[in-house]
Design an enzyme around this catalytic site. Structure first.
Site, PDB file in Angstrom:
ATOM      1  N   ARG A 132       0.807  -1.228   0.000  1.00 25.87           N
ATOM      2  CA  ARG A 132       0.000   0.000   0.000  1.00 25.87           C
ATOM      3  C   ARG A 132       0.843   1.283   0.000  1.00 25.87           C
ATOM      4  NH1 ARG A 132      -2.879  -3.468   3.558  1.00 25.87           N
ATOM      5  NH2 ARG A 132      -4.873  -4.140   2.660  1.00 25.87           N
ATOM      6  N   LYS A 154       2.332  11.433 -11.368  1.00 27.25           N
ATOM      7  CA  LYS A 154       1.499  10.557 -12.187  1.00 27.25           C
ATOM      8  C   LYS A 154       2.247   9.246 -12.436  1.00 27.25           C
ATOM      9  CE  LYS A 154      -1.505  13.524 -14.946  1.00 27.25           C
ATOM     10  NZ  LYS A 154      -1.866  13.900 -16.339  1.00 27.25           N
ATOM     11  N   GLU A 196       8.396  17.979 -25.628  1.00 30.15           N
ATOM     12  CA  GLU A 196       7.713  18.251 -24.356  1.00 30.15           C
ATOM     13  C   GLU A 196       8.128  19.601 -23.783  1.00 30.15           C
ATOM     14  OE1 GLU A 196       5.374  16.874 -22.629  1.00 30.15           O
ATOM     15  OE2 GLU A 196       5.134  14.857 -23.465  1.00 30.15           O
ATOM     16  N   LYS A 239       6.387  23.067 -14.098  1.00 32.11           N
ATOM     17  CA  LYS A 239       5.434  21.988 -13.850  1.00 32.11           C
ATOM     18  C   LYS A 239       5.097  21.878 -12.370  1.00 32.11           C
ATOM     19  CE  LYS A 239       4.045  17.340 -14.965  1.00 32.11           C
ATOM     20  NZ  LYS A 239       4.333  16.066 -15.664  1.00 32.11           N
ATOM     21  N   GLU A 249      -5.387  16.727 -11.289  1.00 31.18           N
ATOM     22  CA  GLU A 249      -5.990  17.061 -12.570  1.00 31.18           C
ATOM     23  C   GLU A 249      -7.517  17.042 -12.487  1.00 31.18           C
ATOM     24  OE1 GLU A 249      -5.646  15.589 -17.216  1.00 31.18           O
ATOM     25  OE2 GLU A 249      -4.067  15.050 -15.805  1.00 31.18           O
ATOM     26  N   ARG A 253     -11.927  21.792 -13.766  1.00 30.16           N
ATOM     27  CA  ARG A 253     -11.173  23.047 -13.832  1.00 30.16           C
ATOM     28  C   ARG A 253     -10.802  23.381 -15.268  1.00 30.16           C
ATOM     29  NH1 ARG A 253      -6.679  24.005  -9.294  1.00 30.16           N
ATOM     30  NH2 ARG A 253      -6.439  25.765 -10.694  1.00 30.16           N
ATOM     31  N   ASN A 263      -1.867  18.825 -21.126  1.00 32.46           N
ATOM     32  CA  ASN A 263      -2.265  17.818 -22.101  1.00 32.46           C
ATOM     33  C   ASN A 263      -2.279  18.361 -23.523  1.00 32.46           C
ATOM     34  OD1 ASN A 263      -2.679  15.770 -20.164  1.00 32.46           O
ATOM     35  ND2 ASN A 263      -4.683  16.631 -19.662  1.00 32.46           N
ATOM     36  N   HIS A 266      -1.362  16.069 -26.287  1.00 34.63           N
ATOM     37  CA  HIS A 266      -1.399  14.690 -25.792  1.00 34.63           C
ATOM     38  C   HIS A 266      -2.630  13.926 -26.254  1.00 34.63           C
ATOM     39  CE1 HIS A 266       1.911  16.002 -23.375  1.00 34.63           C
ATOM     40  NE2 HIS A 266       2.002  14.848 -22.761  1.00 34.63           N
ATOM     41  N   HIS A 270      -1.508  10.639 -27.844  1.00 35.50           N
ATOM     42  CA  HIS A 270      -1.824   9.320 -27.304  1.00 35.50           C
ATOM     43  C   HIS A 270      -2.559   8.463 -28.340  1.00 35.50           C
ATOM     44  CE1 HIS A 270      -1.615  10.691 -22.807  1.00 35.50           C
ATOM     45  NE2 HIS A 270      -0.435  10.524 -23.363  1.00 35.50           N
ATOM     46  N   HIS A 283       7.032   8.796 -27.103  1.00 33.91           N
ATOM     47  CA  HIS A 283       5.906   9.586 -26.616  1.00 33.91           C
ATOM     48  C   HIS A 283       6.006  11.052 -27.043  1.00 33.91           C
ATOM     49  CE1 HIS A 283       2.791  11.212 -24.111  1.00 33.91           C
ATOM     50  NE2 HIS A 283       3.655  11.920 -23.419  1.00 33.91           N
TER      51      HIS A 283
END
Length: 382
Positions: A132, A154, A196, A239, A249, A253, A263, A266, A270, A283
């Site tokens: 956990r 993330k 990025e 960031k 996120e 909002r 994003n 993205h 993606h 990516h």
């Protein structure tokens, strides 16, 4: 600062849902100090560290990292995964968890993600699940991971239906960045990272966009050691500021500090990755195309001046050559878009640009099929 004397840059990350804070450290040669820093953040009772990495990174830097951890008083274990997004799966995570169980890792021990964004995402996900929650430290070795993937907590894995559909928000205890690791990166990995970097400036900070572009225009950005380290720290600070205001996120909002502005590029990026089974694009390369398409949508909706779109296109070109994409099937891309994990109320929320340095979140109903197809054709034609 004296010429030839390198300095350590520190960025503090504060998150509303976690007690305390953690630091990102950027310093050439920082690999030699990882053991010292990990010991400082996990305390005196931690005995063992497991490094999750891949064969390429371990072969280049594993001995150096292991020595540093041993000097920090840790017994060092390693667990290596395959390279690429197609290995960032539940099955890979399960194998890593089985390794931890068999080695009887305890709550006082620590997991270290040592590699690019794929390694960091999976290592953080495993750390969040095992017992956990085990202490987790990021040691990113690619440009994309250093400025973006390692910052913000993330974690996750990909599913057949789409990218990062299963995961957790799980903050590391520290992020330790050594820009020297960038010198062994293949050009495509650097291109992915620079895309990025351009994204950060495009959505929220014109000065960051200009600084990134200026370093790229120098022709040898990795040769500008101090400027490169300063820029990496500036991207981390950008960031970190977004994460501090919107850790998880929040989907409702839409303001300029929403984490969702990150994003930009993205949604389509993606989809391009999923449509090619995660085998054609890095990516950041897919995000490069995604930014070109989102910029085109922005211009066609009258939000973004064509001159600023040209600036965005020129900056992405400076990042490096992107893989071919004009042969991709639009219907397959559209199918992948429908499974985007960031949809809200059944509709995609597009991150578009009002200008370089200012993003806007737009309801998907404003982007119809014909507009999307035209924007993709314009973006993928090169």
């Amino acid at each position: 600062m004296m010429q030839g004397v390198e300095r350590r840059r520190r960025v503090t990350v504060r998150t509303p849902e976690r007690a305390g804070e953690y630091e990102i450290e950027v310093e050439a040669g920082a690999l030699a100090r990882v053991g010292e820093r990990v010991r400082a953040v996990v305390g005196p009772y931690s005995r063992r560290a497991v490094v999750i990495s891949n064969e390429r990174v371990w072969g280049l830097y594993g001995a150096r990292l292991s020595e540093s951890l041993r000097l920090g008083g840790f017994e060092v274990y390693r667990w290596l995964m395959g390279e690429g997004e197609r290995h960032k799966t539940l099955r890979t995570a399960e194998r890593a968890l089985e390794f931890l169980c068999e080695a009887r890792f305890e709550r006082s021990d620590v997991i270290i993600g040592f590699g690019g964004g794929v390694v960091g995402d999976l290592a953080g996900f495993v750390a969040a699940l095992y017992l956990r929650g085990l202490a987790f430290v990021q040691v990113p070795t690619t440009l994309l991971a250093q400025i973006d993937a390692s910052v913000g907590g993330k974690t996750g894995v990909n599913m057949r239906a789409g990218k990062n559909l299963v995961g957790a928000f799980y903050q590391p205890r520290a992020v330790i960045i050594d820009p020297e690791t960038l010198r062994t990166l293949p050009q495509r990995e650097l291109t992915a990272g620079w895309c990025e970097a351009i994204k950060h400036g495009a959505v929220g900070d014109r000065r960051l966009f200009d600084a990134t572009r200026a370093l790229l225009m120098s022709g040898e950005p990795l040769g500008e050691t101090e400027l490169l380290a300063d820029l990496i720290a500036a991207h981390c600070a950008f960031k970190a500021n977004i994460v501090a205001g919107d850790e998880r996120e929040e989907m409702t909002r839409t303001d300029h500090l929403s984490r969702r502005i990150l994003n930009f590029g993205h949604t389509i990026g993606h989809a391009l990755e999923a449509a090619t089974d995660y085998r054609r694009f890095r990516h950041g390369e897919a995000v490069g195309y995604g930014m070109l398409a989102a910029g085109e949508i922005s211009a066609r909706l009258g939000l973004l001046d064509r001159g600023e779109l040209d600036e965005l296109r020129a900056a992405i070109k400076l990042a490096g050559r992107l893989p071919r994409a004009k042969d991709l099937d639009f219907e397959r891309i559209l199918q992948a878009l429908r499974l985007d994990k960031k949809s809200f109320g059944g509709s995609i929320k597009w991150v578009l640009l009002e200008r370089i340095g200012r993003a806007r979140i737009v309801d998907g109903q404003e982007v119809d099929r014909s507009l999307l197809e035209a924007a993709l054709q314009a973006a993928l034609k090169d």
